[in-house]
Design an enzyme around this catalytic site. Sequence first.
Site, mmCIF file in Angstrom:
data_model
loop_
_atom_site.group_PDB
_atom_site.id
_atom_site.type_symbol
_atom_site.label_atom_id
_atom_site.label_comp_id
_atom_site.label_asym_id
_atom_site.label_seq_id
_atom_site.Cartn_x
_atom_site.Cartn_y
_atom_site.Cartn_z
ATOM 1 N N LYS A 112 2.143 48.873 39.151
ATOM 2 C CA LYS A 112 1.901 47.452 38.869
ATOM 3 C C LYS A 112 2.888 46.568 39.596
ATOM 4 O O LYS A 112 2.551 45.446 39.981
ATOM 5 C CB LYS A 112 1.929 47.190 37.357
ATOM 6 C CG LYS A 112 0.694 47.734 36.670
ATOM 7 C CD LYS A 112 0.404 47.059 35.361
ATOM 8 C CE LYS A 112 -0.868 47.613 34.745
ATOM 9 N NZ LYS A 112 -0.989 47.369 33.321
ATOM 10 N N LYS A 193 -8.490 55.408 39.979
ATOM 11 C CA LYS A 193 -9.130 55.490 38.668
ATOM 12 C C LYS A 193 -9.989 54.253 38.399
ATOM 13 O O LYS A 193 -9.709 53.176 38.941
ATOM 14 C CB LYS A 193 -8.084 55.737 37.579
ATOM 15 C CG LYS A 193 -7.469 54.529 37.046
ATOM 16 C CD LYS A 193 -6.501 54.786 35.928
ATOM 17 C CE LYS A 193 -5.896 53.418 35.691
ATOM 18 N NZ LYS A 193 -4.828 53.231 34.853
ATOM 19 N N LYS A 196 -10.571 47.884 35.433
ATOM 20 C CA LYS A 196 -11.103 46.529 35.369
ATOM 21 C C LYS A 196 -10.638 45.693 36.570
ATOM 22 O O LYS A 196 -11.316 44.785 37.003
ATOM 23 C CB LYS A 196 -10.644 45.890 34.050
ATOM 24 C CG LYS A 196 -11.237 44.529 33.758
ATOM 25 C CD LYS A 196 -12.726 44.593 33.518
ATOM 26 C CE LYS A 196 -13.483 43.443 34.125
ATOM 27 N NZ LYS A 196 -13.732 42.272 33.355
#
Length: 326
Positions: A112, A193, A196
């Site tokens: 992130k 993966k 969203k």
Amino acid sequence: MGKRIFSGIQPTGAVHIGNYVGAIKQWVDLQHKYESFFCIVDYHAITIPYDPSDMQQRIFDAVVDNIAAGLDPEIATIFIQSHVPEHTELTWLFNSITPMGWLGRMTQFKEKSEQFKESVNVGLYDYPVLQAADILLYKAQVVPVGEDQVQHVELTRDIARKFNVTFGDTFPDPEAILGAAPRIMGLNDPTRKMSKSIPGSYVSLSDSPDEIRQSVMRAVTDVGPTPGGEMSPGTANLFMLLREFSPPETVQRFQDDYDRGAIRYSDLKKVLAEDMVAALAPIREAREKLLQQPETVREVLRRGAEKARGIARETVREVKERMGLG
Ligand code: TYM
């Protein structure tokens, strides 16, 4: 006392089938077996850039999706993280025993901070400690999650052990448990993966039958022969989904075709899409109904926060006492 379960999900927009088969399906089964706490983790969600004006809607949608998918508010405690302030209080107490090195090693933090280079904040770094507080406030022993959360649950164990050694036995050793499909990959990019934040990678629980068909038909399959005869990531992912959404005979039939080198991916995708449409139809219906009953949903959350808070308060009291904070 019987075992307790805790798990959480971020209100990051529509819940997708990765969340569903990776986590929620397990929650739905396990809620009958253990005392269960399921939390919409809004404090986790604010560690990356977001729009405050639609946060309430996203939280509400996440609750609705989870109940529609089978969480039963009559059995399980469903609540919003920020409604129980003890989550942040315990985070602070845990911060003081968590070495920075443990957090720097977290894969999700590394990913992130790469993805949101401009806004790597202290909250993003501390995120796993908040997750440890979520789990340990309820002294949960069982944490059903997808594979990407296993490292965070291991860190939670480390924090629990360190606390116990330093201040006396207080917390159990929580254990991550994985379902049969712990890592669903993106439909359009099976090397990453399903997420969203990657458009085209997912099917969400609120997608219409046509949207589901479109996303499945566009899924990437073989991009050429795989050395060693192993299934390519895209094909393996479709088989994983087939095992979740289709009857065993269907899986076997396509597996046989694959083994004979006679598989037609467009056939497999058509069958998978229809089985997925059928499996998700009742969820979509339940979802539509719940959207018409916002007051019922809010009542579930009020009750959930009250129940959770009773336990959370008691844990924080105990922790503060052990830490000499009275
Ligand atoms: P979140 O919101 O990213 O995802 C919720 C759950 O869905 C699983 N999941 C997947 N499983 C299989 N394949 C995928 N592609 C996939 N994507 C997501 C996740 O593993 C997760 O179980 N930090 C957590 C939320 C959290 C939490 C907790 C979980 C906060 N506190 C305490 C357990 C216990 C998260 O961001 O999950």
